[in-house]
Each structure stands twice: as C-alpha cells, then as structure tokens.
Design an enzyme around this catalytic site. Structure first.
Site, mmCIF file in Angstrom:
data_model
loop_
_atom_site.group_PDB
_atom_site.id
_atom_site.type_symbol
_atom_site.label_atom_id
_atom_site.label_comp_id
_atom_site.label_asym_id
_atom_site.label_seq_id
_atom_site.Cartn_x
_atom_site.Cartn_y
_atom_site.Cartn_z
ATOM 1 N N ASN A 96 -22.250 -1.220 -2.146
ATOM 2 C CA ASN A 96 -21.985 -0.050 -1.285
ATOM 3 C C ASN A 96 -21.576 -0.527 0.104
ATOM 4 O OD1 ASN A 96 -24.298 0.717 -3.398
ATOM 5 N ND2 ASN A 96 -22.974 2.463 -3.016
ATOM 6 N N VAL A 97 -20.286 -0.659 0.292
ATOM 7 C CA VAL A 97 -19.767 -1.296 1.501
ATOM 8 C C VAL A 97 -19.666 -0.281 2.641
ATOM 9 C CG1 VAL A 97 -17.938 -2.795 2.394
ATOM 10 C CG2 VAL A 97 -18.364 -2.703 -0.088
ATOM 11 N N SER B 170 -16.167 -3.293 -9.253
ATOM 12 C CA SER B 170 -17.115 -2.434 -8.540
ATOM 13 C C SER B 170 -18.498 -2.470 -9.182
ATOM 14 C CB SER B 170 -16.611 -0.993 -8.548
ATOM 15 O OG SER B 170 -17.582 -0.129 -8.002
ATOM 16 N N LYS C 270 -11.234 7.469 5.018
ATOM 17 C CA LYS C 270 -11.539 7.815 3.625
ATOM 18 C C LYS C 270 -12.089 9.231 3.487
ATOM 19 C CE LYS C 270 -13.323 4.675 0.832
ATOM 20 N NZ LYS C 270 -14.190 3.595 0.283
ATOM 21 N N ASP D 41 0.865 -1.187 0.000
ATOM 22 C CA ASP D 41 0.000 0.000 0.000
ATOM 23 C C ASP D 41 0.896 1.229 0.000
ATOM 24 O OD1 ASP D 41 -1.944 2.090 0.889
ATOM 25 O OD2 ASP D 41 -3.247 0.370 1.207
ATOM 26 N N TYR E 66 -13.553 6.641 -12.660
ATOM 27 C CA TYR E 66 -13.240 5.567 -11.705
ATOM 28 C C TYR E 66 -13.860 4.260 -12.188
ATOM 29 C CZ TYR E 66 -14.263 2.613 -7.624
ATOM 30 O OH TYR E 66 -14.421 1.538 -6.767
HETATM 31 N N1 LIG Z 1 -15.904 0.741 -0.367
HETATM 32 C C1 LIG Z 1 -16.788 0.427 -1.310
HETATM 33 O O1 LIG Z 1 -17.999 0.604 -1.135
HETATM 34 C C2 LIG Z 1 -16.322 -0.177 -2.611
HETATM 35 C C3 LIG Z 1 -17.280 -0.469 -3.590
HETATM 36 C C4 LIG Z 1 -16.861 -1.022 -4.786
HETATM 37 C C5 LIG Z 1 -15.532 -1.316 -5.005
HETATM 38 N N2 LIG Z 1 -14.617 -1.026 -4.053
HETATM 39 C C6 LIG Z 1 -13.206 -1.344 -4.329
HETATM 40 O O2 LIG Z 1 -12.667 -2.043 -3.221
HETATM 41 C C7 LIG Z 1 -11.289 -1.724 -3.068
HETATM 42 C C8 LIG Z 1 -11.025 -1.219 -1.659
HETATM 43 O O3 LIG Z 1 -11.749 -0.016 -1.448
HETATM 44 P P1 LIG Z 1 -11.823 0.710 -0.050
HETATM 45 O O4 LIG Z 1 -13.197 1.181 0.148
HETATM 46 O O5 LIG Z 1 -11.201 -0.163 0.973
HETATM 47 O O6 LIG Z 1 -10.926 2.009 -0.318
HETATM 48 P P2 LIG Z 1 -9.661 2.620 0.417
HETATM 49 O O7 LIG Z 1 -9.392 3.918 -0.264
HETATM 50 O O8 LIG Z 1 -9.863 2.634 1.879
HETATM 51 O O9 LIG Z 1 -8.516 1.565 0.089
HETATM 52 C C9 LIG Z 1 -7.722 1.607 -1.065
HETATM 53 C C10 LIG Z 1 -6.281 1.411 -0.630
HETATM 54 O O10 LIG Z 1 -5.461 1.299 -1.791
HETATM 55 C C11 LIG Z 1 -4.276 2.073 -1.596
HETATM 56 N N3 LIG Z 1 -3.794 2.441 -2.926
HETATM 57 C C12 LIG Z 1 -4.478 3.114 -3.885
HETATM 58 N N4 LIG Z 1 -3.750 3.199 -5.000
HETATM 59 C C13 LIG Z 1 -2.557 2.586 -4.751
HETATM 60 C C14 LIG Z 1 -1.388 2.343 -5.515
HETATM 61 N N5 LIG Z 1 -1.276 2.761 -6.789
HETATM 62 N N6 LIG Z 1 -0.363 1.686 -4.939
HETATM 63 C C15 LIG Z 1 -0.453 1.247 -3.666
HETATM 64 N N7 LIG Z 1 -1.550 1.432 -2.891
HETATM 65 C C16 LIG Z 1 -2.591 2.106 -3.437
HETATM 66 C C17 LIG Z 1 -4.739 3.254 -0.742
HETATM 67 O O11 LIG Z 1 -3.684 3.867 -0.052
HETATM 68 C C18 LIG Z 1 -5.747 2.569 0.191
HETATM 69 O O12 LIG Z 1 -5.133 2.095 1.357
HETATM 70 C C19 LIG Z 1 -10.969 -0.699 -4.158
HETATM 71 O O13 LIG Z 1 -10.428 -1.381 -5.267
HETATM 72 C C20 LIG Z 1 -12.330 -0.129 -4.499
HETATM 73 O O14 LIG Z 1 -12.358 0.384 -5.807
HETATM 74 C C21 LIG Z 1 -14.974 -0.463 -2.862
#
Ligand SMILES: NC(=O)c1ccc[n+]([C@@H]2O[C@H](COP(=O)([O-])OP(=O)(O)OC[C@H]3O[C@@H](n4cnc5c(N)ncnc54)[C@H](O)[C@@H]3O)[C@@H](O)[C@H]2O)c1
Length: 316
Positions: free
Chosen positions: A174-175, A121, A183, A38, A144
C-alpha cells in the site's frame, strides 16, 4: 548495471510511483537516456516537473513498439502503466488494457532480452491473515488483481522458457507519498485522511479501525525498483514496509504530525471483499535485491506531510 548512461523506458511515468521513479532515476543516472510512455488516463504531466527526458504519449494496449522505436535498444524497461482504479469493474477493459500492454512490451523486449521490471501487486494475494510470501497462491478478489495475476503467469512462463532473460515482478503493497493526488479516490488512505484532517474534519475510517495495512513509503519502493536493475535472476518480489499497521495507528501518526487531536469517525464498510490485512514478507526481496526499507510509518508520514503541506510546522 554496466553503464552510467543507461537507456531506460518507464511506462506509467506520469503516474504516482512512475513519476517518483523517473525523477529518482534522473538523479541517480544524470546521463541516462530516459523515455516515459504514458497515455495520461490517470497520470498528470505536473508530476514530472523538472524531467529532462523524452515522452511518448501512447496507449500501450495498442502501441506498435517497432513503429515507435524501430531497432533502438534499451537497457531496461520499467513497466508501471496500468489501470489502477481497483473499483473499475469493466472486466474486458481492465484485463485487456493491463495484459495486452504487457504482452506487446514483452514482444518488443524478447529478441534483445531487454530487462523488464514490472509492477505486480499485493492485491494478487487477496484475503490474508499473516504476512504474504511470494509463493502463496494467487487469490484475486477483483478484476484489477486478476489482471496482475495474469501478468505474473505470463512472466513466469517467459523466464521458464528463456532462462537468459531477466524479468522481475514487484508486488507493491500500500504505497503512499508525494505525487499521488492526481489519482483522486484511488490515492492512498494516508493522503485522504491527511486531507480530511488538514481541513479540520474527523478522519473517516471503516469500523473500527483495526484493519491493518502494509503502508509503504514511495521512496522505499522506488529504491527497491532501482535495485531490480542489478538483480542477477528473474523473480517476483514483495515490496512493502514489512509491517502491518492499523488505520487507528495511522490516525494517531497523522494527528501527531499535523498537530491535531481529531478522533476517528467510524463508518460502515460497504465492501464485500475487503482486505482486512496486508503485510509483506520481505525475506526474498532482501536476499535477491538487497531491499531494506528505510521508512517506518512514522518517518514516512512525517516526510510526506513536509512535502504535502510545506506551510505546516511539523514536530521535529
Ligand atoms: N499505488 C499503490 O499502492 C500500488 C500498489 C500495488 C501495485 N501498484 C502498481 O504500481 C503501478 C503504478 O501505480 P500508481 O499508483 O503509480 O498509479 P497511477 O494511476 O498514478 O499510474 C499509472 C500510470 O499508468 C498510465 N497508464 C495506465 N494505462 C496505460 C496504458 N494502457 N497506456 C499508457 N499509459 C497507461 C496512467 O496514465 C498513469 O500515469 C501500477 O502498475 C499499479 O498497478 C500500485
């Protein structure tokens, strides 16, 4: 999985879902060798309190996997790292970082056919009026979502050309749940409304609160993601609760949980492209992964509020 001490990588493990997944994997497989990658662009080390594994602080969009890991072998790579701020409109950055990170990871995993479980997603579906099925065409409404569609396209092409390689895409809906506060604005509406109501403010939602979302508790999507370790075939699967619930209903649930009686404050919706409805069709995830979400909105929000506000006495 054939071993009780798997070697696993979790990208994005300092983020919301990634940290919940990492800590759940650590609990499920106490002898696992876990490595989080990360770059903290939206994550926070505090999410990993109690983590006993390795951590590589690198940007995946530029990471040289061979220089970092040499010929080390891994049982699976969970790829959750992504720019997750859907309002970041820089098209180059959003697509470059999300897609090139995935491509580099696949290049490293391809020779050993390392299992890949990556986060797609529900945003790939765009506007919907009924439950989304994985075979529905992609209709990304923002860049995105477009980056996730490209990742899905790449994964589909890879497994078509290499049927002996298992790549699983998970379309999270939608988590909401523990470890999302870092965030900021992109955190879930469950979190934001709870914070407003806990501070005694009326919950602000778009007029007139009847838009519906498939709100899914993070513990359910973590369980679904771990089930993907056992899946026998490649595929892209929806992970949601399977139920669309309105923002008005969410406000009711929060009022009950927090012991408040705050009416919604309806505000104008400034977004031209707004998903008025999301709901996961779970048939494919149920049959291929054995996915069975355990938390209704009521149960998930209650569990979350206990974690978020341990000092608040919640109804039994
Ligand atoms: N939270 C939701 O409702 C949701 C819904 C659909 C999809 N997602 C997907 O689930 C995954 C996790 O989402 P989340 O809600 O935990 O978000 P988040 O922003 O909390 O986590 C994403 C993590 O990825 C790291 N990151 C981003 N780009 C990076 C890179 N190039 N190199 C290294 N680290 C990097 C960030 O620092 C962060 O810790 C993502 O792929 C997101 O698109 C989330």
């Amino acid at each position: 999985m054939s071993t009780s001490s798997p070697s696993l990588i979790i990208t994005g493990g300092a983020g919301f879902i990634g940290s919940n997944l990492t800590l759940a994997l650590q609990q499920r497989f106490p002898d696992a060798r876990l490595t989080v990658i990360d770059d903290f662009r939206s994550g926070d080390f505090k999410n990993l309190a109690g983590y006993r594994g390795d951590f590589v602080a690198q940007n995946l969009a530029t990471l040289d996997w061979y220089a970092q890991f040499g010929d080390q072998k891994f049982d699976a790579i969970f790829h959750l790292a992504s720019i997750t701020d859907t309002t970041l409109h820089d098209q180059f950055v959003q697509v470059h970082d999300n897609v090139e990170s995935f491509r580099r990871l696949l290049n490293f995993a391809r020779p050993n056919r390392t299992r890949i479980i990556y986060a797609s997603s529900a945003a790939t579906y765009g506007a919907a009026a009924a439950a989304s099925v994985e075979s529905d065409g992609a209709a990304p409404a923002n860049v995105y979502a477009f980056s996730k569609v490209i990742m899905d396209n790449i994964a589909i092409r890879e497994v078509k050309e290499k049927p002996d390689w298992i790549i699983i895409g998970l379309r999270y809906f939608n988590v909401y749940g523990p470890r999302e506060a870092h965030k900021g604005m992109p955190a879930s509406m469950v979190y934001h409304l709870a914070q407003q109501m806990k501070a005694g403010q009326r919950p602000r939602i778009f007029k007139h609160g009847e838009q519906k979302r498939d709100f899914v508790y993070v513990k359910d999507v973590v369980e679904g993601s771990i089930l993907a370790l056992e899946a026998q075939t490649s595929g892209i699967y929806n992970l949601g609760s399977g139920q669309a619930r309105s923002f008005n209903e969410l406000v009711d649930v929060l009022n009950r949980c927090l012991g408040t009686r705050l009416p919604a404050d309806y505000i104008d919706n400034p977004h031209a492209h707004y998903q008025n409805f999301t709901e996961a069709d779970l048939n494919k995830a149920r049959s291929a992964l054995g996915y069975a979400p355990q938390f209704s909105l009521e149960d998930g929000v209650t569990d979350y509020m206990r974690w978020l506000y341990p000092e608040v006495r919640l109804p039994a």
